[in-house]
Design a protein around this motif. Structure first.
Motif, PDB file in Angstrom:
ATOM      1  N   PHE A 408       3.267   9.594 -14.155  1.00 39.49           N
ATOM      2  CA  PHE A 408       2.829   8.352 -13.577  1.00 39.49           C
ATOM      3  C   PHE A 408       1.348   8.332 -14.251  1.00 39.49           C
ATOM      4  CE2 PHE A 408       5.425  11.607 -11.460  1.00 39.49           C
ATOM      5  CZ  PHE A 408       6.046  11.481 -10.781  1.00 39.49           C
ATOM      6  N   LYS A 409       0.613   6.792 -14.232  1.00 40.53           N
ATOM      7  CA  LYS A 409      -0.323   6.014 -15.129  1.00 40.53           C
ATOM      8  C   LYS A 409      -0.504   5.186 -13.887  1.00 40.53           C
ATOM      9  CE  LYS A 409       0.971   4.401 -19.474  1.00 40.53           C
ATOM     10  NZ  LYS A 409       0.605   4.677 -20.609  1.00 40.53           N
ATOM     11  N   ASN A 410      -1.578   4.826 -13.871  1.00 42.78           N
ATOM     12  CA  ASN A 410      -2.306   3.324 -13.416  1.00 42.78           C
ATOM     13  C   ASN A 410      -1.375   2.844 -11.975  1.00 42.78           C
ATOM     14  OD1 ASN A 410      -3.392   3.441 -16.134  1.00 42.78           O
ATOM     15  ND2 ASN A 410      -1.944   2.046 -17.303  1.00 42.78           N
ATOM     16  N   CYS A 411      -1.258   3.686 -11.753  1.00 42.88           N
ATOM     17  CA  CYS A 411      -0.829   3.602 -10.520  1.00 42.88           C
ATOM     18  C   CYS A 411      -1.818   3.621  -8.773  1.00 42.88           C
ATOM     19  CB  CYS A 411       0.433   4.819  -9.793  1.00 42.88           C
ATOM     20  SG  CYS A 411       1.742   4.315 -11.430  1.00 42.88           S
ATOM     21  N   SER A 412      -1.665   3.342  -7.934  1.00 44.64           N
ATOM     22  CA  SER A 412      -2.233   3.400  -6.908  1.00 44.64           C
ATOM     23  C   SER A 412      -1.468   3.479  -5.534  1.00 44.64           C
ATOM     24  CB  SER A 412      -3.310   2.119  -6.793  1.00 44.64           C
ATOM     25  OG  SER A 412      -2.288   1.383  -6.116  1.00 44.64           O
ATOM     26  N   VAL A 413      -2.564   4.381  -4.739  1.00 51.22           N
ATOM     27  CA  VAL A 413      -2.409   4.829  -3.042  1.00 51.22           C
ATOM     28  C   VAL A 413      -3.024   3.365  -2.164  1.00 51.22           C
ATOM     29  CG1 VAL A 413      -1.991   6.597  -1.607  1.00 51.22           C
ATOM     30  CG2 VAL A 413      -1.222   7.024  -4.140  1.00 51.22           C
ATOM     31  N   GLY A 414      -2.250   3.567  -1.643  1.00 53.04           N
ATOM     32  CA  GLY A 414      -3.519   2.298  -0.673  1.00 53.04           C
ATOM     33  C   GLY A 414      -3.418   3.368   0.703  1.00 53.04           C
ATOM     34  N   PHE A 415      -2.432   3.776   1.840  1.00 56.22           N
ATOM     35  CA  PHE A 415      -3.124   4.340   2.719  1.00 56.22           C
ATOM     36  C   PHE A 415      -1.537   5.857   2.885  1.00 56.22           C
ATOM     37  CE2 PHE A 415      -4.368   0.512   3.668  1.00 56.22           C
ATOM     38  CZ  PHE A 415      -5.756   0.779   4.236  1.00 56.22           C
ATOM     39  N   ALA A 416      -2.567   7.383   2.425  1.00 53.33           N
ATOM     40  CA  ALA A 416      -1.381   7.726   2.173  1.00 53.33           C
ATOM     41  C   ALA A 416      -1.647   8.169   3.721  1.00 53.33           C
ATOM     42  CB  ALA A 416      -1.552   9.147   1.717  1.00 53.33           C
ATOM     43  N   LEU A 417      -0.619   8.811   4.824  1.00 51.91           N
ATOM     44  CA  LEU A 417      -0.868   8.551   6.138  1.00 51.91           C
ATOM     45  C   LEU A 417      -0.434   9.938   6.889  1.00 51.91           C
ATOM     46  CD1 LEU A 417      -0.976   5.204   7.981  1.00 51.91           C
ATOM     47  CD2 LEU A 417      -2.338   6.649   6.646  1.00 51.91           C
ATOM     48  N   GLY A 418       0.690  10.287   5.929  1.00 52.66           N
ATOM     49  CA  GLY A 418       1.317  11.529   6.127  1.00 52.66           C
ATOM     50  C   GLY A 418       0.381  12.542   6.749  1.00 52.66           C
ATOM     51  N   VAL A 419       0.812  13.829   8.194  1.00 55.16           N
ATOM     52  CA  VAL A 419       0.162  14.976   7.878  1.00 55.16           C
ATOM     53  C   VAL A 419       0.443  16.143   8.542  1.00 55.16           C
ATOM     54  CG1 VAL A 419      -2.460  14.075   8.091  1.00 55.16           C
ATOM     55  CG2 VAL A 419      -1.158  14.216  10.335  1.00 55.16           C
ATOM     56  N   TRP A 420       1.990  16.319   8.832  1.00 55.05           N
ATOM     57  CA  TRP A 420       2.583  16.627   9.747  1.00 55.05           C
ATOM     58  C   TRP A 420       3.358  18.049   8.733  1.00 55.05           C
ATOM     59  CZ3 TRP A 420       7.799  17.681   7.538  1.00 55.05           C
ATOM     60  CH2 TRP A 420       7.749  17.602   5.851  1.00 55.05           C
ATOM     61  N   SER A 421       2.960  18.209   7.167  1.00 51.72           N
ATOM     62  CA  SER A 421       2.585  19.530   6.996  1.00 51.72           C
ATOM     63  C   SER A 421       2.026  19.062   5.701  1.00 51.72           C
ATOM     64  CB  SER A 421       4.453  19.785   6.451  1.00 51.72           C
ATOM     65  OG  SER A 421       4.459  20.748   5.513  1.00 51.72           O
ATOM     66  N   ASN A 422       1.490  20.534   5.348  1.00 53.00           N
ATOM     67  CA  ASN A 422       0.511  20.641   4.476  1.00 53.00           C
ATOM     68  C   ASN A 422       0.797  20.720   2.455  1.00 53.00           C
ATOM     69  OD1 ASN A 422       1.498  23.568   3.327  1.00 53.00           O
ATOM     70  ND2 ASN A 422       0.171  24.151   4.821  1.00 53.00           N
ATOM     71  N   HIS A 423       2.382  20.369   2.700  1.00 58.30           N
ATOM     72  CA  HIS A 423       3.018  20.187   1.427  1.00 58.30           C
ATOM     73  C   HIS A 423       3.548  18.929   0.907  1.00 58.30           C
ATOM     74  CE1 HIS A 423       6.487  19.615   3.541  1.00 58.30           C
ATOM     75  NE2 HIS A 423       7.142  18.737   2.546  1.00 58.30           N
ATOM     76  N   LEU A 424       2.509  18.473   1.432  1.00 57.61           N
ATOM     77  CA  LEU A 424       2.453  16.732   1.185  1.00 57.61           C
ATOM     78  C   LEU A 424       0.949  15.892   0.264  1.00 57.61           C
ATOM     79  CD1 LEU A 424       3.262  15.393   4.493  1.00 57.61           C
ATOM     80  CD2 LEU A 424       4.897  15.755   2.583  1.00 57.61           C
ATOM     81  N   GLY A 425       1.623  14.796   0.042  1.00 54.70           N
ATOM     82  CA  GLY A 425      -0.101  14.285  -0.335  1.00 54.70           C
ATOM     83  C   GLY A 425      -0.128  13.333  -1.473  1.00 54.70           C
ATOM     84  N   CYS A 426      -0.706  12.979  -2.042  1.00 54.89           N
ATOM     85  CA  CYS A 426      -0.527  11.911  -3.348  1.00 54.89           C
ATOM     86  C   CYS A 426       0.077  12.277  -4.237  1.00 54.89           C
ATOM     87  CB  CYS A 426      -2.246  10.778  -3.506  1.00 54.89           C
ATOM     88  SG  CYS A 426      -2.628  10.956  -1.681  1.00 54.89           S
TER      89      CYS A 426
END
Length: 552
Positions: A408-426
């Motif tokens: 995964f390269k030269n990619c972006s995340v605008g908004f990562a809004l998930g908080v319902w579990s600690n296994h999430l992320g960018c």
């Protein structure tokens, strides 16, 4: 992002807008300079209407029932590109209404760069100007586009193709994404195939499902601009489905099955059409109107390009055990449970580039779900992800076989809004409850994150969803490089396993990781991370390598 490198000939679009002078008002900033070197083309969709009750339109974010208005006229913005009025549409997400426009640019003199003048008028129904000091940011910021906001007008200049999301007051609410693509070369795309034209109409009476429309290979199936109702489109091998600007497909729930399905070799889907699955149900419980998304299985030589897809009720675009995969220039929006964006399962030699995905689940991912298979040599580049509930980029759950060589390269995340579990992320690696799998040699490089509500921007996790149940398998040789998050809780890293002697996380390389202006170091990674590992006798610290400049 990629610059347009050639002039594109031919005219198949419903509308071509030549460059005209723009008229500015005295109380607004002067418009960006009009470039006579490029023309703009775009689609207008029939029977898309404005909505009066915006609160009712947004509805319950967990609603998976049919939605009769998947796409609406943007209630917030109008748009000019090089002086031409370009339609702005909108759709619901799990966190508000998102506006969008898709435009193609043709360059008259290929030896010169283009400059696209953007002028956005903020309507009276928008709330963005109610802020004390309203401001606008264009994402991804690495594209280098700055915008000016004065009175009710935003001006900017775009000089490359790609997605540009205009974000007001640093919020995910009421955003506008402008997608700019190079006008496709239809002569090269069609080749020597004969063209069979498909007229707008209702095709839900078994025409598409039983392939009475699509019976032959080595054919271009050309969907003209207009409205369609379709059931399950089955794409023959050695064929091209081409959607003219303004082609709008409503996928109906009749018969269940897939919205689109392809197998065999050399299958292509291209053009500038819009596929709307709002009429179907979604969700965790089985519904009478369920329908799977756009699925291609066992195809060698598969491409999917230029399409807009709205409100999938399950994984939107899925490739299973495919080889030589190309996915590009797509614009996806979905809010429902399981509405993942682009999913590659056991695929080899794949490139996914220049796409924008905002989703109610995971955005860009690999899995291993087929009976036999291996995910290998997959590249995601120049993509933009907004995630309302889950993961932006990663090699994640449901894997029954190994995964290696994913970048995964030269990619972006605008908004990562998930908080319902600690296994999430960018940037995420996940293994679940299926023993014996290995995920290895995965690279995340040059990832720009504007805002993340989830604590750990980098995540290596073995266990059931949210820590429910033990996990199995091995994660090793994972490279996180040049990753910057502008706003989050300050945490860098989440590494977790749960109560198992059969899960192992080896050799994580973290170089130039910055969160809220603070760089990750060997001294602060435990303070600014969530590190738990319950495997017996396992020392995680031995396998975390920070700022070592190791090369994958």
């Amino acid at each position: 992002m990629k610059k347009i490198c050639k002039a594109v000939l031919g005219m198949l679009a419903a509308l071509t807008m030549c460059v005209l002078p723009a008229c500015g008002e005295t109380d607004t900033p002067p418009p960006a300079a009009i470039d006579p070197n490029c023309t703009v083309e775009f689609a207008q969709y029939r029977d898309v209407r404005a909505i009066d009750d915006l609160v009712a339109y947004q509805g319950d974010v967990s609603n998976n029932l049919p939605d009769k208005n998947g796409v609406i006229v943007s209630p917030y913005y109008t748009l000019k590109l090089n002086g031409a009025d370009v339609p702005v549409y909108a759709t619901r997400t799990a966190n508000g209404i998102h506006s969008f426009a898709y435009a193609d640019v043709s360059v008259i003199d290929a030896a010169k760069p283009f400059a696209l003048a953007v002028e956005i008028a903020v309507g009276s129904r928008s709330s963005v100007l109610a802020a004390q000091k309203p401001n606008v940011t264009v994402l991804p910021e690495s594209a280098g586009v700055t915008a000016e906001l004065s009175d009710r007008t935003v001006t900017a200049t775009v000089q490359q193709t790609g997605s540009y999301s205009f974000v007001f007051n640093r919020s995910h609410k009421e955003a506008l994404t402008l997608f700019v693509a190079e006008k496709e070369d239809t002569a090269a795309l069609f080749g020597d195939y004969p063209v069979r034209y498909i007229e707008p109409g209702d095709y839900t009476a078994a025409d598409t499902r039983n392939t009475t429309l699509f019976t032959e290979g080595e054919t271009v199936y050309y969907f003209k601009a207009g409205r369609y109702k379709t059931d399950s489109i089955r794409v023959p091998a050695n064929s091209l489905l081409y959607f003219e600007r303004g082609a709008y497909l409503e996928v109906m729930p009749c018969g269940g099955g897939y919205a689109m399905y392809g197998t065999g070799d050399n299958v292509r889907v291209a053009g500038r059409g819009l596929i709307d699955m709002s009429a179907c149900c979604g969700g965790e419980e089985e519904q009478p109107n369920d329908k799977s998304g756009l699925v291609f299985e066992g195809v060698k030589g598969i491409s999917f390009s230029g399409m807009t897809v709205i409100n999938s009720q399950t994984w939107t675009l899925c490739m299973y055990a495919c080889e030589d995969v190309q996915i590009d220039n797509c614009l996806f929006f979905a809010y429902r449970v399981f509405a993942d964006g682009i999913m590659l399962s056991d695929c080899k030699n794949a490139v996914v580039e220049d796409n924008f995905v905002r989703t109610g689940d995971d955005a860009f991912e690999t899995k291993s779900t087929t009976a036999t298979g291996l995910t290998q040599n997959v590249l995601f580049q120049n993509n933009a992800a907004w995630t309302d509930k889950a993961v932006a980029y990663g090699c994640i759950y449901e894997s029954v076989h190994d995964t290696s060589g994913v970048t995964f390269k030269n990619c972006s995340v605008g908004f990562a809004l998930g908080v319902w579990s600690n296994h999430l992320g960018c940037c995420v690696i996940q293994l679940g409850d299926r023993p014996g799998c290995v995920i290895e040699d995965i690279v995340f490089d040059n990832i720009e994150i504007f805002h993340s509500d989830n604590a750990g921007i980098l995540n290596c996790y073995i266990g059931g969803s949210g820590g429910r149940g033990a996990g199995y398998g091995t994660i090793r040789n994972i490279y996180f490089r040049n990753i910057t998050v502008k706003r989050n809780s300050g945490a860098f890293l989440n590494v977790r396993t749960y109560d198992s002697e059969n899960c192992f996380i080896y050799d994580l390389y973290l170089d130039n990781i910055v969160s809220n202006g603070v760089q990750l170091t060997p001294a602060n990674y435990r303070k600014n991370g969530y590190i738990t590992n319950n495997a017996a006798g396992y020392d995680l610290a031995r396998y975390v390598h920070i700022n070592t400049s190791d090369v994958a």
